[in-house]
Structure formats: C-alpha cells, structure tokens
Design a protein around this motif. Structure first.
Motif, PDB file in Angstrom:
ATOM      1  N   SER A 129     -43.071  27.873-114.893  1.00 21.80           N
ATOM      2  CA  SER A 129     -42.677  28.302-113.600  1.00 21.80           C
ATOM      3  C   SER A 129     -41.316  27.784-112.956  1.00 21.80           C
ATOM      4  CB  SER A 129     -43.706  27.686-112.621  1.00 21.80           C
ATOM      5  OG  SER A 129     -43.625  26.359-112.795  1.00 21.80           O
ATOM      6  N   MET A 130     -40.431  26.767-113.739  1.00 22.19           N
ATOM      7  CA  MET A 130     -39.301  26.482-113.520  1.00 22.19           C
ATOM      8  C   MET A 130     -38.176  27.713-113.179  1.00 22.19           C
ATOM      9  SD  MET A 130     -39.741  23.483-112.887  1.00 22.19           S
ATOM     10  CE  MET A 130     -40.670  21.953-113.477  1.00 22.19           C
ATOM     11  N   MET A 131     -37.621  27.727-111.881  1.00 27.66           N
ATOM     12  CA  MET A 131     -36.751  28.786-111.515  1.00 27.66           C
ATOM     13  C   MET A 131     -35.122  28.282-111.486  1.00 27.66           C
ATOM     14  SD  MET A 131     -38.777  31.384-111.146  1.00 27.66           S
ATOM     15  CE  MET A 131     -37.556  32.305-110.510  1.00 27.66           C
ATOM     16  N   GLY A 132     -35.044  27.017-111.336  1.00 28.03           N
ATOM     17  CA  GLY A 132     -33.630  26.400-111.102  1.00 28.03           C
ATOM     18  C   GLY A 132     -33.297  25.227-112.072  1.00 28.03           C
ATOM     19  N   ALA A 133     -32.222  25.192-112.567  1.00 27.01           N
ATOM     20  CA  ALA A 133     -31.840  24.098-113.615  1.00 27.01           C
ATOM     21  C   ALA A 133     -30.465  23.715-113.236  1.00 27.01           C
ATOM     22  CB  ALA A 133     -31.892  24.366-114.741  1.00 27.01           C
ATOM     23  N   GLU A 134     -30.346  22.440-113.387  1.00 28.90           N
ATOM     24  CA  GLU A 134     -28.886  21.679-113.071  1.00 28.90           C
ATOM     25  C   GLU A 134     -28.578  20.740-114.211  1.00 28.90           C
ATOM     26  OE1 GLU A 134     -28.803  20.557-109.281  1.00 28.90           O
ATOM     27  OE2 GLU A 134     -30.190  18.703-109.579  1.00 28.90           O
ATOM     28  N   VAL A 139     -26.999  25.328-114.128  1.00 28.57           N
ATOM     29  CA  VAL A 139     -27.367  26.034-115.258  1.00 28.57           C
ATOM     30  C   VAL A 139     -28.527  26.800-115.122  1.00 28.57           C
ATOM     31  CG1 VAL A 139     -26.050  24.322-116.308  1.00 28.57           C
ATOM     32  CG2 VAL A 139     -28.400  24.013-116.268  1.00 28.57           C
ATOM     33  N   SER A 140     -29.142  27.350-114.058  1.00 32.73           N
ATOM     34  CA  SER A 140     -30.267  28.000-114.123  1.00 32.73           C
ATOM     35  C   SER A 140     -30.256  29.413-115.002  1.00 32.73           C
ATOM     36  CB  SER A 140     -30.561  28.401-112.525  1.00 32.73           C
ATOM     37  OG  SER A 140     -30.635  27.597-111.793  1.00 32.73           O
ATOM     38  N   ALA A 141     -29.330  29.784-115.288  1.00 35.52           N
ATOM     39  CA  ALA A 141     -29.265  30.878-116.258  1.00 35.52           C
ATOM     40  C   ALA A 141     -30.001  30.811-117.548  1.00 35.52           C
ATOM     41  CB  ALA A 141     -27.788  31.481-116.311  1.00 35.52           C
ATOM     42  N   VAL A 142     -29.856  29.533-117.959  1.00 38.96           N
ATOM     43  CA  VAL A 142     -30.405  29.179-119.320  1.00 38.96           C
ATOM     44  C   VAL A 142     -32.005  29.461-119.260  1.00 38.96           C
ATOM     45  CG1 VAL A 142     -28.698  27.601-119.896  1.00 38.96           C
ATOM     46  CG2 VAL A 142     -30.894  26.698-118.916  1.00 38.96           C
ATOM     47  N   LEU A 143     -32.635  29.520-118.135  1.00 39.60           N
ATOM     48  CA  LEU A 143     -33.944  29.445-118.215  1.00 39.60           C
ATOM     49  C   LEU A 143     -34.390  31.139-118.426  1.00 39.60           C
ATOM     50  CD1 LEU A 143     -35.019  27.207-114.949  1.00 39.60           C
ATOM     51  CD2 LEU A 143     -35.004  26.802-117.431  1.00 39.60           C
ATOM     52  N   ALA A 144     -33.433  31.885-118.277  1.00 41.25           N
ATOM     53  CA  ALA A 144     -34.051  33.365-118.891  1.00 41.25           C
ATOM     54  C   ALA A 144     -33.951  33.553-120.384  1.00 41.25           C
ATOM     55  CB  ALA A 144     -32.731  34.225-118.416  1.00 41.25           C
ATOM     56  N   VAL A 145     -33.692  32.687-121.037  1.00 42.49           N
ATOM     57  CA  VAL A 145     -34.005  32.711-122.537  1.00 42.49           C
ATOM     58  C   VAL A 145     -35.382  32.362-122.723  1.00 42.49           C
ATOM     59  CG1 VAL A 145     -33.459  31.920-124.800  1.00 42.49           C
ATOM     60  CG2 VAL A 145     -31.786  32.086-122.910  1.00 42.49           C
ATOM     61  N   LYS A 146     -36.189  33.189-123.546  1.00 46.99           N
ATOM     62  CA  LYS A 146     -37.754  32.971-123.714  1.00 46.99           C
ATOM     63  C   LYS A 146     -38.078  33.425-125.323  1.00 46.99           C
ATOM     64  CE  LYS A 146     -39.060  31.828-119.603  1.00 46.99           C
ATOM     65  NZ  LYS A 146     -37.985  31.561-118.942  1.00 46.99           N
ATOM     66  N   PRO A 147     -38.640  32.450-126.060  1.00 44.75           N
ATOM     67  CA  PRO A 147     -38.954  31.226-125.649  1.00 44.75           C
ATOM     68  C   PRO A 147     -37.785  30.220-125.770  1.00 44.75           C
ATOM     69  CG  PRO A 147     -39.532  31.687-127.738  1.00 44.75           C
ATOM     70  CD  PRO A 147     -39.087  32.865-127.353  1.00 44.75           C
ATOM     71  N   LEU A 148     -37.793  29.158-125.219  1.00 45.78           N
ATOM     72  CA  LEU A 148     -36.671  28.157-125.195  1.00 45.78           C
ATOM     73  C   LEU A 148     -37.246  26.838-125.579  1.00 45.78           C
ATOM     74  CD1 LEU A 148     -33.834  27.799-124.215  1.00 45.78           C
ATOM     75  CD2 LEU A 148     -34.504  27.205-122.055  1.00 45.78           C
ATOM     76  N   ASP A 149     -36.376  26.321-126.780  1.00 46.08           N
ATOM     77  CA  ASP A 149     -36.875  25.106-127.346  1.00 46.08           C
ATOM     78  C   ASP A 149     -35.778  23.980-127.109  1.00 46.08           C
ATOM     79  OD1 ASP A 149     -39.450  25.948-128.164  1.00 46.08           O
ATOM     80  OD2 ASP A 149     -38.776  26.617-130.041  1.00 46.08           O
ATOM     81  N   VAL A 150     -34.695  24.442-127.395  1.00 41.97           N
ATOM     82  CA  VAL A 150     -33.591  23.385-127.031  1.00 41.97           C
ATOM     83  C   VAL A 150     -32.455  24.070-126.495  1.00 41.97           C
ATOM     84  CG1 VAL A 150     -32.545  24.314-129.405  1.00 41.97           C
ATOM     85  CG2 VAL A 150     -32.093  21.858-128.625  1.00 41.97           C
ATOM     86  N   VAL A 206     -32.223  18.751-115.372  1.00 41.55           N
ATOM     87  CA  VAL A 206     -33.051  18.678-113.945  1.00 41.55           C
ATOM     88  C   VAL A 206     -33.577  20.107-113.746  1.00 41.55           C
ATOM     89  CG1 VAL A 206     -33.758  17.938-111.668  1.00 41.55           C
ATOM     90  CG2 VAL A 206     -31.968  16.612-113.131  1.00 41.55           C
ATOM     91  N   LEU A 207     -34.747  20.643-113.827  1.00 39.48           N
ATOM     92  CA  LEU A 207     -35.251  21.556-113.554  1.00 39.48           C
ATOM     93  C   LEU A 207     -36.168  21.643-112.257  1.00 39.48           C
ATOM     94  CD1 LEU A 207     -35.658  21.079-116.835  1.00 39.48           C
ATOM     95  CD2 LEU A 207     -35.352  23.622-116.594  1.00 39.48           C
ATOM     96  N   TYR A 208     -36.311  22.545-111.408  1.00 40.70           N
ATOM     97  CA  TYR A 208     -36.853  22.825-110.364  1.00 40.70           C
ATOM     98  C   TYR A 208     -37.914  24.127-110.250  1.00 40.70           C
ATOM     99  CZ  TYR A 208     -33.610  19.414-108.675  1.00 40.70           C
ATOM    100  OH  TYR A 208     -32.667  18.257-108.558  1.00 40.70           O
ATOM    101  N   GLN A 209     -38.974  24.029-109.404  1.00 35.89           N
ATOM    102  CA  GLN A 209     -39.666  24.987-109.376  1.00 35.89           C
ATOM    103  C   GLN A 209     -39.000  26.318-108.548  1.00 35.89           C
ATOM    104  OE1 GLN A 209     -43.775  24.206-108.011  1.00 35.89           O
ATOM    105  NE2 GLN A 209     -44.563  25.790-109.347  1.00 35.89           N
ATOM    106  N   ALA A 210     -38.055  25.648-107.531  1.00 33.75           N
ATOM    107  CA  ALA A 210     -37.366  26.609-106.475  1.00 33.75           C
ATOM    108  C   ALA A 210     -35.998  26.306-106.795  1.00 33.75           C
ATOM    109  CB  ALA A 210     -37.740  26.142-105.025  1.00 33.75           C
ATOM    110  N   HIS A 211     -35.005  26.605-106.026  1.00 31.59           N
ATOM    111  CA  HIS A 211     -33.758  26.444-106.166  1.00 31.59           C
ATOM    112  C   HIS A 211     -33.429  24.777-106.171  1.00 31.59           C
ATOM    113  CE1 HIS A 211     -32.793  30.787-105.687  1.00 31.59           C
ATOM    114  NE2 HIS A 211     -33.475  30.800-104.632  1.00 31.59           N
ATOM    115  N   PRO A 212     -32.468  24.689-106.912  1.00 32.76           N
ATOM    116  CA  PRO A 212     -32.081  23.174-107.197  1.00 32.76           C
ATOM    117  C   PRO A 212     -31.784  22.457-105.653  1.00 32.76           C
ATOM    118  CG  PRO A 212     -30.859  24.322-108.741  1.00 32.76           C
ATOM    119  CD  PRO A 212     -31.478  25.618-107.837  1.00 32.76           C
ATOM    120  N   VAL A 213     -32.256  21.401-105.682  1.00 36.98           N
ATOM    121  CA  VAL A 213     -32.294  20.385-104.503  1.00 36.98           C
ATOM    122  C   VAL A 213     -30.694  19.654-104.677  1.00 36.98           C
ATOM    123  CG1 VAL A 213     -32.957  18.521-103.127  1.00 36.98           C
ATOM    124  CG2 VAL A 213     -34.708  20.417-104.187  1.00 36.98           C
ATOM    125  N   ARG A 214     -29.922  19.821-103.816  1.00 37.28           N
ATOM    126  CA  ARG A 214     -28.777  19.249-103.826  1.00 37.28           C
ATOM    127  C   ARG A 214     -28.726  17.689-103.024  1.00 37.28           C
ATOM    128  NH1 ARG A 214     -26.534  21.588-107.779  1.00 37.28           N
ATOM    129  NH2 ARG A 214     -26.580  23.751-107.595  1.00 37.28           N
TER     130      ARG A 214
END
Length: 233
Positions: A115-120, A175-186, A224-232
C-alpha cells in the motif's frame, strides 16, 4: 564484658550471613526469571519461524525516523478524528546483490507493504566544503526482482551547494517512482554529479566523501516509505 562483646559480634555476623543468604536467593530468583524470559522469547520466535533477531537498530532508532514520528504525532494530535494513523516503513542499507555493479547504495525491500505510495532516500551530509562550490546531482536507481536488475532514468536532479548543510543535516530525495516496479525485491541508488564546467565528476568517490554510508552507523543511508505522500521533516 568480653563475653557480651563476643555475643554481640556473633549477632552481627549472623545478621550478615542472613543478609548474604537472602541476597543470594534473590539473585538466583532473578537469574531464574531471566532464563524463563529467554526461554519464552525463544519459544515465541520459533513459533514465528524467526531464527535470529538483531536489536541494534531497535535500541538506537535512526535520528531521521525519530523526527518523522514526532512530526506524525503532532499532525495526528491536530486531527483528532484521524484514528488509523499513517503507515511508515523504513529500510537501512544492505550489501548489494551478487554481481551487482559497485558504487550503489542498496536496500532489501522484500517485505515492502504493497500500500506504500511515497518513498524517499535519506542521506546524512557529513562533510562541508570550505568554499561555496556547487554541483548538479542526478539520482539514478536500479530495481530488481529474482536476480534481474533494471536501471531507471534519473529520478531527481538538483543543485547541491557543498559549503551548506540542510537544516536537518540530511539530503532527502524523492524516489517514489521506484514503487511502480512490481514485484520489487531490491533497489539501489547512485548519485552522479556535474560540476560548474559541465564535466561529470567521479560519483562514487564524491558520494563517499559527502555522505555517511557506513552500514550499522547511527546515520547510515535510509529508505523511508509512506502510505501517503512523504512527510517532510
């Protein structure tokens, strides 16, 4: 008189012996409790199919995550109707996969919540240059699953002034764009720099001089990964 002194001395010795016996019994009881706790913890871990637990990261939470949790707590205190909170996951850097190219910062994300949508990417700036030199940095990523690695276009590009450290002490890249890759192991990240003349600077050496990259250190690289947009923070 001598007899009474001897009697008093005997009483004192008896008291000390009793106290020593009580202390010994208490120590044995505590050791027994500790052993029972260890056995109970071991049994729980075995039920969860966990063979080894490292408590170093739990005992010393990453400073950036402390800031994140404090900010989330303050936001949720303002919004009393928000009861479910915000899901956050963090990953510390790991050794790269076999045959991986050198000069990359790696993270194992096999237990990533879908369910993670954002990453930094969070990097602690450890060194300041004595002069106001600026470089342009482009952040690239490698994503992989089942041993196959795929490089992405630049995730982010920004200007870094090397004589100034961010107020938090960390450079934070979206770096939220990396979450578009499925499946993602590393996932791996690499910083590539361009100086004021437009020439490419050796990225691995500059990254090592600018940032704390030591795995196991208190300010090691963090994903760090977030369910919503990253918290600054």
């Amino acid at each position: 008189m001598i007899g009474s002194v001897r009697l008093g001395f005997s009483h004192v010795m008896l008291v000390f012996l009793l106290l020593d016996s009580v202390a010994g019994l208490l120590l044995m009881e505590r050791q027994g409790d500790a052993e029972d706790d260890q056995e109970l913890n071991k049994a729980i871990l075995e039920m969860l199919h966990i063979n080894k637990v490292s408590a170093s990261h739990q005992a010393k939470p990453h400073p950036y995550m402390r800031r994140v949790y404090q900010l989330l707590d303050s936001l949720e205190a303002q919004d009393l109707g928000k009861s479910d909170g915000t899901l956050v996951q963090s990953f510390r850097s790991v050794t790269g996969p076999d045959h991986a190219p050198p000069g990359w910062i790696w993270f194992n994300v096999t237990n990533l919540n879908p369910s993670m949508m954002g990453a930094e990417l969070v990097l602690f700036r450890k060194t300041l240059h004595p002069r106001p030199i600026s470089v342009t940095v482009a952040l690239h990523s490698l994503t992989g699953s089942e041993g196959a690695l795929k490089e992405s276009p630049a995730l982010e590009e920004r200007l870094l002034t090397l004589d100034q450290r961010p107020s938090s002490g960390y450079d934070v890249f979206d770096v939220s764009a990396v979450l578009a890759v499925k499946p993602l192991d590393v996932v791996g990240f690499q910083l590539r720099y361009t100086d004021e003349s437009g020439s490419l600077v050796l990225h691995e050496a500059l990254t090592q001089s600018l940032y704390c990259l030591n795995r196991g250190s208190l300010s090691e690289p963090l994903l760090v990964l977030y369910q919503a947009h990253p918290v600054r923070t």
